[in-house]
Design a protein around this motif. Structure first.
Motif, PDB file in Angstrom:
ATOM      1  N   ASP A 155    -100.229-113.521 -36.537  1.00  0.00           N
ATOM      2  CA  ASP A 155     -99.129-113.688 -37.495  1.00  0.00           C
ATOM      3  C   ASP A 155     -97.951-114.395 -36.834  1.00  0.00           C
ATOM      4  O   ASP A 155     -97.343-115.298 -37.424  1.00  0.00           O
ATOM      5  CB  ASP A 155     -98.680-112.328 -38.046  1.00  0.00           C
ATOM      6  CG  ASP A 155     -99.685-111.709 -39.004  1.00  0.00           C
ATOM      7  OD1 ASP A 155    -100.566-112.439 -39.514  1.00  0.00           O
ATOM      8  OD2 ASP A 155     -99.586-110.485 -39.240  1.00  0.00           O
ATOM      9  N   LEU A 156     -97.633-113.982 -35.617  1.00  0.00           N
ATOM     10  CA  LEU A 156     -96.523-114.613 -34.901  1.00  0.00           C
ATOM     11  C   LEU A 156     -96.822-116.071 -34.566  1.00  0.00           C
ATOM     12  O   LEU A 156     -95.942-116.934 -34.690  1.00  0.00           O
ATOM     13  CB  LEU A 156     -96.206-113.849 -33.616  1.00  0.00           C
ATOM     14  CG  LEU A 156     -95.251-112.686 -33.765  1.00  0.00           C
ATOM     15  CD1 LEU A 156     -95.272-111.817 -32.524  1.00  0.00           C
ATOM     16  CD2 LEU A 156     -93.843-113.181 -34.048  1.00  0.00           C
ATOM     17  N   TYR A 157     -98.032-116.354 -34.126  1.00  0.00           N
ATOM     18  CA  TYR A 157     -98.397-117.750 -33.844  1.00  0.00           C
ATOM     19  C   TYR A 157     -98.235-118.602 -35.096  1.00  0.00           C
ATOM     20  O   TYR A 157     -97.701-119.708 -35.043  1.00  0.00           O
ATOM     21  CB  TYR A 157     -99.835-117.857 -33.343  1.00  0.00           C
ATOM     22  CG  TYR A 157    -100.019-117.661 -31.863  1.00  0.00           C
ATOM     23  CD1 TYR A 157     -99.249-118.361 -30.934  1.00  0.00           C
ATOM     24  CD2 TYR A 157    -100.987-116.787 -31.379  1.00  0.00           C
ATOM     25  CE1 TYR A 157     -99.430-118.186 -29.575  1.00  0.00           C
ATOM     26  CE2 TYR A 157    -101.184-116.600 -30.014  1.00  0.00           C
ATOM     27  CZ  TYR A 157    -100.396-117.313 -29.118  1.00  0.00           C
ATOM     28  OH  TYR A 157    -100.581-117.146 -27.771  1.00  0.00           O
ATOM     29  N   ASN A 158     -98.682-118.085 -36.215  1.00  0.00           N
ATOM     30  CA  ASN A 158     -98.557-118.824 -37.468  1.00  0.00           C
ATOM     31  C   ASN A 158     -97.084-119.079 -37.796  1.00  0.00           C
ATOM     32  O   ASN A 158     -96.701-120.185 -38.172  1.00  0.00           O
ATOM     33  CB  ASN A 158     -99.251-118.067 -38.600  1.00  0.00           C
ATOM     34  CG  ASN A 158     -99.447-118.920 -39.827  1.00  0.00           C
ATOM     35  OD1 ASN A 158     -99.694-120.110 -39.742  1.00  0.00           O
ATOM     36  ND2 ASN A 158     -99.348-118.299 -40.984  1.00  0.00           N
ATOM     37  N   ASN A 159     -96.239-118.054 -37.645  1.00  0.00           N
ATOM     38  CA  ASN A 159     -94.803-118.220 -37.880  1.00  0.00           C
ATOM     39  C   ASN A 159     -94.189-119.189 -36.875  1.00  0.00           C
ATOM     40  O   ASN A 159     -93.308-119.978 -37.229  1.00  0.00           O
ATOM     41  CB  ASN A 159     -94.080-116.876 -37.811  1.00  0.00           C
ATOM     42  CG  ASN A 159     -94.317-116.033 -39.038  1.00  0.00           C
ATOM     43  OD1 ASN A 159     -94.629-116.535 -40.103  1.00  0.00           O
ATOM     44  ND2 ASN A 159     -94.195-114.728 -38.887  1.00  0.00           N
ATOM     45  N   ALA A 160     -94.633-119.129 -35.642  1.00  0.00           N
ATOM     46  CA  ALA A 160     -94.106-120.027 -34.612  1.00  0.00           C
ATOM     47  C   ALA A 160     -94.356-121.480 -34.973  1.00  0.00           C
ATOM     48  O   ALA A 160     -93.475-122.337 -34.837  1.00  0.00           O
ATOM     49  CB  ALA A 160     -94.733-119.705 -33.254  1.00  0.00           C
TER      50      ALA A 160
END
Length: 183
Positions: free
Chosen positions: A143-148
């Motif tokens: 999820d964080l990678y996608n947001n990044a």
């Protein structure tokens, strides 16, 4: 140059600096320096911040010199405690030296603190995602990678496709195709 007061220009430049884009602030400040009247005290301070950020960037990205980065952090962190570039550089050092679960947990916590101040910083999100991945929190990491990817123009962050299967280029291509299909 569009007529703008030094106070308003300072506000614009500080916005760029707060986003970690000192290089954009420098473009506008360079144009302002070409004018005859001297820089205000605020613009002089901003010029100092830009100079510092440039040194930090060269030490980190070009020279990959941890000791120089740490030296610059030590010299300027008291003067500019909330500067995003300082936090990113601290994370870079922490990440380079991480070799245990405790190290990655510390990175995760530090990222959490930074994201409270800078909630849309993709670079910090990507480092936190890596830390979460190392801690076995794969779903949170993805999820964080996608947001990044959505919150940065940093090509290094876009290269995380190999680790995650997420491709910014594919995401943008799909978005453009959707827009074209709506027309």
């Amino acid at each position: 140059m569009v007529p703008i007061s030094d106070k308003n220009l300072s506000t614009l430049l500080l916005c760029y600096i707060e986003k970690g884009e000192y290089f954009n602030a420098n473009k506008f400040l360079t144009v302002r320096k070409m004018q005859e009247n001297p820089l205000s005290d605020e613009l002089m301070k901003i010029d100092d911040i830009i100079t510092f950020c440039r040194k930090l960037s060269v030490a980190r990205y070009d020279d990959k010199d941890e000791s120089m980065v740490q030296s610059l952090i030590d010299e300027y962190s008291v003067k500019y405690p909330d500067l995003l570039d300082i936090h990113r550089s601290k994370l870079w050092i922490m990440d380079n030296n991480a070799d245990s679960l405790d190290d990655y947990r510390a990175i995760d916590e530090y990222c959490k603190d930074i994201l409270e101040m800078y909630p849309f910083d993709g670079e910090v999100m990507a480092i936190q995602a890596k830390a979460k991945m190392e801690c076995g929190l794969d779903n949170e990491a993805m999820d964080l990678y996608n947001n990044a990817i959505y919150n940065t123009r940093n090509g290094l962050i876009w290269q995380i496709e190999n680790e995650t299967g997420i491709s910014r280029i594919d995401l943008e291509r799909d978005f453009i195709e959707e827009l074209n299909n709506e027309e």
